[in-house]
Enzyme design. Structure first.
Site, short mmCIF file in Angstrom:
data_model
loop_
_atom_site.label_atom_id
_atom_site.label_comp_id
_atom_site.label_asym_id
_atom_site.label_seq_id
_atom_site.Cartn_x
_atom_site.Cartn_y
_atom_site.Cartn_z
N GLY A 149 45.21 41.87 46.47
CA GLY A 149 45.59 41.59 47.85
C GLY A 149 46.94 42.18 48.21
O GLY A 149 47.84 42.27 47.38
N LYS A 163 42.10 41.92 35.91
CA LYS A 163 42.09 40.87 36.92
C LYS A 163 42.11 39.55 36.18
O LYS A 163 41.29 39.31 35.29
CB LYS A 163 40.83 40.97 37.79
CG LYS A 163 40.84 39.98 38.95
CD LYS A 163 41.92 40.30 39.95
CE LYS A 163 42.02 39.22 41.02
NZ LYS A 163 43.01 39.54 42.05
N SER A 222 46.51 41.90 37.95
CA SER A 222 46.49 41.29 39.29
C SER A 222 45.84 39.93 39.17
O SER A 222 44.74 39.80 38.64
CB SER A 222 45.71 42.19 40.26
OG SER A 222 45.65 41.62 41.54
N GLY A 267 51.26 44.41 43.45
CA GLY A 267 52.55 43.74 43.24
C GLY A 267 52.53 42.83 42.03
O GLY A 267 51.48 42.40 41.55
N GLN A 318 54.94 44.70 32.79
CA GLN A 318 54.22 45.94 33.12
C GLN A 318 55.27 46.98 33.48
O GLN A 318 55.62 47.14 34.63
CB GLN A 318 53.24 45.69 34.27
CG GLN A 318 52.21 44.62 33.95
CD GLN A 318 51.69 43.91 35.17
OE1 GLN A 318 50.94 44.47 35.96
NE2 GLN A 318 52.09 42.65 35.35
#
Length: 374
Positions: A84, A159, A229, A346, A351
């Site tokens: 998102g 994810k 994410s 974001g 990372q």
């Protein structure tokens, strides 16, 4: 010999699957060949970003109808990674990744492998159980892609889940504690644990350095190829490994670099150069058209500085810091590529370095670059 295909299609809204449907109808790709879908949706990227599950539901319904499967069964064979946040000029879009049998070829070409962990219990999110399960899943995905050498891996997308109040209470009802009671902070811990799992699998992080306390605090422990994410729509980790592997065919290759901060234009140009693309400034249209995807992580520095100058990303009470970071890195990446349909995610805990993050480019290469990558 397998071939990896990547298609980029725009979306008009989070539930828009018309681009996917058009690809299948045209014969460009068969539903059975699709192994993963990356998506950028226009939500806030925070705990209550329901554009992500909406997009997943639409994709599951569309693919389920094509595959003859109930929508709920699609996730067992296709990794659906929705990220998102399309702040600034970023454009909502889908990256559809497929695998098919192609012609024989020499050298290395883009390869993809996917794997899934089991569902996590709430008390496992953001802790070593998630790290180790992710590392094992990365290993399985590498094997599926034929990537025996970790040096051939250029990007690993995960994810991962987050904690909600209901999930925290469910753990408490069983007498279990969770890593945090702050649901937003749980996103960072889940991303961080996932990234450390990737780093562990790729040999970037030593097992002896890892424990629960290191997650989210040891910024010196990081992976230069991890992208994670977090979302509300799942309780497991979905892993997509991308690299250049022997035994794969096709014109696509991937290269990566690590941005040291949000304005590290040179890192993006380094990845472009590795693929034989010009680096004298913004890519001209004909070179930009060769870029199939750019994938990057974005994170504000913890000390509030970018190359010695103050920024206010961490101090803005109106706009979340990760939203600022996506807009910043998205603008820098768009300036390099000459396009805005870029996968900028974001939250880059573990990372890349503090305030930086990995960036990878997938592009079609010509005969000269194919020979160079062999």
């Amino acid at each position: 010999m397998p071939e990896c295909l990547v298609f980029r299609v725009p979306t008009r809204h989070p539930a828009d699957v018309s681009g996917l449907e058009a690809l299948i109808e045209s014969g460009a790709v068969a539903a059975q060949e699709i192994v993963a879908v990356f998506g950028k949706t226009e939500g806030n990227g925070c705990v209550n970003d329901f554009t992500r599950p909406l997009a997943v539901m639409a994709l599951e319904a569309a693919l389920g109808a094509r595959l003859g499967l109930p929508p709920a069964s699609v996730g067992a064979r296709v990794a659906l990674v929705m990220s998102g946040g399309t702040e600034g000029g970023l454009s909502p879009h889908l990256l559809i990744v497929a695998r098919r049998e192609g012609p024989m070829a020499e050298g290395r070409a883009l390869a993809v492998g996917t794997a899934f962990t089991d569902d996590f219990l709430p008390e496992e999110i953001g802790r070593m159980a998630q790290v180790r399960a992710t590392a094992a899943a990365v290993g399985r995905a590498m094997a599926a892609a034929g990537l025996a050498d970790a040096a051939d891996v250029h990007f690993v997308q995960v994810k991962c889940p987050l904690l909600t109040s209901a999930r925290i209470q469910e753990a408490a009802s069983r007498g279990e504690s969770v890593a945090t009671h702050d649901t937003y902070a749980s996103m960072g811990l889940s991303r961080g644990a996932s990234a450390l799992g990737i780093g562990l699998a790729l040999g970037e992080v030593a097992d002896a350095a890892l424990d629960d306390a290191a997650i989210g605090t040891r910024t010196d422990l990081c992976s230069g190829r991890a992208s994670a994410s977090a979302g509300i729509e799942l309780m497991r980790n979905e892993v997509i490994v991308l690299g250049n592997a022997p035994g794969w065919s096709g014109p696509l290759r991937i290269a990566h670099r690590v941005m040291r901060d949000g304005i590290d234009f040179s890192a993006i140009q380094g990845a472009l150069a590795d693929l034989g693309l010009p680096t004298g400034g913004q890519l001209p249209p004909e070179a930009s058209a060769r870029v199939v995807a750019l994938l990057a992580k974005a994170e504000p520095t913890r000390d509030g500085l970018i190359r010695g100058q103050r920024h206010i990303m961490n101090d803005d009470s109106d706009i979340n810091a990760t939203r600022h970071a996506r807009a910043l890195v998205g603008g820098v990446a768009a300036a390099a590529i000459g396009r805005t349909d870029l996968f900028v995610s974001g939250g880059a805990e573990h990372q890349g370095p503090d305030g930086g993050g990995p960036v990878a480019v997938i592009a079609r290469v010509g005969p000269q670059e194919q020979t160079r990558s062999a």
